[in-house]
Each structure stands twice: as structure tokens, then as C-alpha cells.
Design an enzyme around this catalytic site. Structure first.
Site, short mmCIF file in Angstrom:
data_model
loop_
_atom_site.label_atom_id
_atom_site.label_comp_id
_atom_site.label_asym_id
_atom_site.label_seq_id
_atom_site.Cartn_x
_atom_site.Cartn_y
_atom_site.Cartn_z
N SER A 1 1.04 4.36 2.77
CA SER A 1 1.39 3.48 1.65
C SER A 1 1.67 4.27 0.39
O SER A 1 1.00 5.27 0.11
CB SER A 1 0.20 2.54 1.40
OG SER A 1 0.30 1.94 0.13
N LYS B 1 10.70 -3.90 5.01
CA LYS B 1 9.49 -4.60 5.46
C LYS B 1 9.28 -5.88 4.66
O LYS B 1 9.35 -5.86 3.43
CB LYS B 1 8.28 -3.67 5.30
CG LYS B 1 6.93 -4.28 5.65
CD LYS B 1 5.87 -3.20 5.69
CE LYS B 1 4.49 -3.73 6.03
NZ LYS B 1 3.80 -4.35 4.89
#
Ligand SMILES: Cc1cc2nc3c(=O)[nH]c(=O)nc-3n(C[C@H](O)[C@H](O)[C@H](O)COP(=O)(O)O)c2cc1C
Ligand SMILES: CC(C)CC(=O)C(=O)O
Length: 389
Positions: free
Chosen positions: A128, A260
Site C-alpha cells: 500500500s 482497483k
């Protein structure tokens, strides 16, 4: 021939018989309660929580549960191979670890432990942007193992460009651009606990080590943490972005780019037109839009719309091996796993994450075989039926 992940069950039985009981439960849905007892309601509430009244997270589960596998018999499943080609990469199984930020709230070894676990099992790790460890350090912990970088597309172009350069230099091969978080959603569980790690400077490591980010601060982070946190909160995402802006990312990233958070088939078609390589059909584990379509309901529509033009990945609600099977049958090439590995991390660091990966893939291997398949590639929509609601 691929490894038989399902053999893990005998390792567990044999360990148990010699007195060494398995350290963590093998039903991954039991991990949340255990880790909450260990770490308390703040951190675990943040991980487990979702948007609004939680209806999207519930819908994610319901959409997977409603679909039932119709097993086939006598199809020679003696030798099996779970490997899958995803974005030009040969993976040992159709699985990657989803990007999850702020892992230091779960374990001091945070992203490095999760990344090492993924590397040890050969599963790609998606780091992330909001990690609690700088990307260079995570890359170093992984050796040359497969790693992908998730981008929160910052308002500040220079920070975005710098992140892409750093990720490239650190060997991240695939860029996963998260579209569903231009703003943080209404999350009652965190609001009621007044718990948001970023406000304490947790999950900001990539920013606080970034020259372009630091150039926008009047004082070093350690002299004015508040100012640094405010700059992060104000720029980590950008609600002003639109589809033409993707050209900037396409120009600055040579490898595959995956978007995403795509749920509408028309958005998937826009992704293909923008020169993207794939989409992750995801509603962020129910953490962003309360009342959203379940990810597993959106998946077949997106897969049908794009056909072979894009690689379709899936997350949101995967908890078992049969969920992986169902996602493939609904049109995904591979799945990303979110919360369960984070709970494994909280309970037992790297070993806990490896346990979760091995349990999920063992159950998937056995489900695949018992349903009449020797490889994920032969699973199709005809392996499922929808039970009446
Ligand atoms: C605590 C937590 C933090 C997350 N952080 C990120 C993130 O930084 N970037 C991102 O793209 N998705 C993030 N996600 C979403 C996951 O990548 C993934 O979409 C989601 O967890 C999948 O659903 P599942 O948890 O039901 O498997 C986060 C999810 C959780 C639970
Ligand atoms: C808001 C992000 C920085 C982290 C995230 O994606 C999440 O908490 O779901």
C-alpha cells in the site's frame, strides 16, 4: 506438476498428533475475534470495520454464499496444478495479498512481515501507498520476490511521480491504482472510537520519506508532526481526477497498470480504452460505499464486458477456498485477500500470514479437486448455480 497445497492438512494433523497443536485456527473466519481479544477494539475495529452500517460488507458475503458449487465426479484430479498466469507473471496460485495500509497497528514488523510471508509462499505482495514502512525497506525484505505497488493517486503530481520512480527503482513490477478512495468514507466504528491511525502519523512512511512530499513542508516532520499529517490528509488522494488523467500514469509507468475498485462494466471499458492492463473488481471490502453492489455480483458483468481485453482480478469478502473457486467461476483470473492475512499478522507475525495463505490455498486445492478440476483454468460459470435468495 504443481505443488499440492492441500497436503498441508496432513502436516496439521500430524503436528496435532505429536502434541504440537496448530498455532492458529484453520477456519479463517475465527481469526478476527482472537486478534480483537489480543489487540483491542481500536486497531481491530479499524481493520474489521466498513462504511456506514456495514451493509456492503454483508452483501459481499451474501453474494458469495448465495452461489453454490456443483461438483463434477470421475474427472481424474490425481495430479493438480494451481498455477496461473496473471499479467504475464507465472504465479503458483491465483492469489495475491491485497494492499492494506498501516500494518504497524497489527504487528511491529508490519508490512515487512507480511511481505516476507508472501515471498516465502511465492504469492505476490501488493504494498500500500499508506504503508507504515517505506517501500524501499519492504522491497529489501523481499529479495527478488514478486511485488506490486498500490498507488493512492496524490493531488500533488510531483509526489505521484516520485512514488512511481521509487517503486520502479525498488523492483515493484505492477502498478495497482486505487480509484475508490478519493475521500475517506463515513466509518462509524472508527468515528465512535475516535480512531484514525493517519492522524498520529501512522501509515505515512512513504510520504514522510519522500523528497517531493517533504519539499512542501516548512519544517522537518519531527519538528511539526501536525503540519506533516495535515499535508498528507490534504493530498494523499484527489477527488478531482477524471479518466483522461490516466494518461499521466500510462506515460510514467512502463509495466502493467491495474485499476482497483471498478464495479461498473462501463468503467471497465473506459479502463481498457485508457490503455490499462487490468481491473480489480472490488468495493474495498465494503469500506467505501455503504449500500454498494456486492463485488461478487459486479464481477460477472465486468468480466463479460471486457472479455480478453483486460485481466480481471477480484477482492472483497474472500474468506475460504471455495470463495476463491467461486470468484474464478464468476470471471476472475485471480483474487486478492484482505483482512484474513492482516489478522494472521496480528496474531503471529510472518508465521501467521503464512498460515493464512497456506490454509486458504489448501482449502482451494481440495475444493478444486473435489469439484472435478485439476487446474483453475477449467473452472467456468457452469460450475456454479445461484440458490434462490
Ligand atoms: C485495514 C485496511 C486497510 C486498507 N488499506 C488499503 C490501501 O491502503 N489501499 C488499497 O487499495 N486498499 C486498501 N484496503 C482494501 C483492500 O486492499 C481490499 O480491497 C479489501 O480489504 C478486500 O476485502 P476483504 O478485506 O474483505 O478481503 C484496505 C483494507 C483494510 C481492511
Ligand atoms: C484511507 C486509506 C489511507 C486506507 C484505506 O484504504 C482503508 O482504510 O481502507
Amino acid at each position: 506438476m504443481g505443488k499440492h497445497w492441500g497436503d498441508f492438512q496432513y502436516e496439521i494433523y500430524l503436528n496435532g498428533m505429536t502434541g504440537a497443536v496448530p498455532r492458529l485456527p484453520t477456519d479463517l473466519t475465527r481469526l478476527e475475534a482472537l486478534v480483537e481479544r489480543r489487540l483491542g477494539p481500536g486497531p481491530v475495529g479499524y481493520v474489521a470495520g466498513s462504511a456506514g452500517n456495514g451493509s456492503t460488507a454483508l452483501a459481499n458475503r451474501a453474494a458469495l454464499d448465495r452461489r453454490r458449487i456443483v461438483p463434477r465426479m470421475l474427472r481424474d484430479v490425481h495430479e493438480r496444478d494451481l498455477s496461473a498466469e496473471v499479467l504475464g507473471r507465472a504465479l503458483p496460485a491465483p492469489l495475491a495479498l491485497a494492499p492494506v495500509g498501516v500494518l504497524s497497528i497489527m504487528h511491529p514488523d508490519a508490512e515487512c512481515a507480511a511481505a516476507r510471508a508472501a515471498a516465502a509462499q511465492g504469492v505476490p505482495y501488493i504494498l500500500s501507498s499508506a504503508s507504515s514502512t517505506p517501500m524501499e525497506q519492504v522491497a529489501e525484505a523481499m529479495g527478488d520476490a514478486e511485488r506490486w505497488f498500490q498507488l493512492y493517486w496524490a493531488k500533488d503530481r510531483e509526489v505521484t511521480r516520485s512514488f512511481l520512480d521509487r517503486a520502479k527503482a525498488s523492483g515493484f513490477g505492477v502498478l495497482v491504482v486505487t480509484l475508490d478512495t478519493p475521500l475517506l468514507a463515513w466509518r462509524p466504528r472508527d468515528l465512535d472510537q475516535a480512531y484514525l491511525p493517519f492522524l498520529h502519523g501512522v501509515g505515512t512512511a512513504n510520504y514522510f520519506t519522500d523528497p517531493a512530499f517533504l519539499a512542501g513542508l516548512a519544517k522537518p516532520v519531527h519538528e511539526d508532526l501536525n503540519a506533516a499529517v495535515l499535508r498528507f490528509v490534504g493530498m494523499f488522494a484527489d477527488p478531482g481526477k477524471t479518466w483522461p488523467d490516466l494518461a499521466f500514469l500510462r506515460r510514467h509507468w512502463d509495466g502493467p497498470i491495474v485499476l482497483k475498485g471498478v464495479l461498473h462494466p462501463d468503467d471497465a471499458l473506459l479502463a481498457a480504452e485508457a490503455g490499462m492492463d487490468g481491473v480489480v473488481v472490488s468495493n474495498h471490502g465494503g469500506r467505501q460505499v455503504a449500500g454498494s453492489v456486492a463485488a461478487a455480483d459486479a464481477l460477472p458483468r465486468v468480466a463479460r464486458a471486457v472479455g480478453d481485453r483486460l485481466t480481471v482480478l477480484f477482492d472483497s469478502g474472500v474468506r475460504t477456498g471455495d470463495d476463491v473457486f467461486k470468484a474464478l467461476a464468476l470471471g476472475a483470473r485471480a483474487v486478492l485477500l484482505g483482512r484474513p492475512y492482516v489478522y494472521g499478522l496480528g496474531l503471529d507475525g510472518q508465521a501467521g500470514v503464512e498460515h493464512v495463505i497456506r490454509c486458504l490455498l489448501a482449502e482451494f486445492d481440495l475444493t478444486l479437486a473435489l469439484s472435478g478440476h485439476a487446474t483453475p483454468a477449467t473452472v467456468t460459470a457452469s460450475d456454479l448455480e445461484e440458490s434462490p435468495a
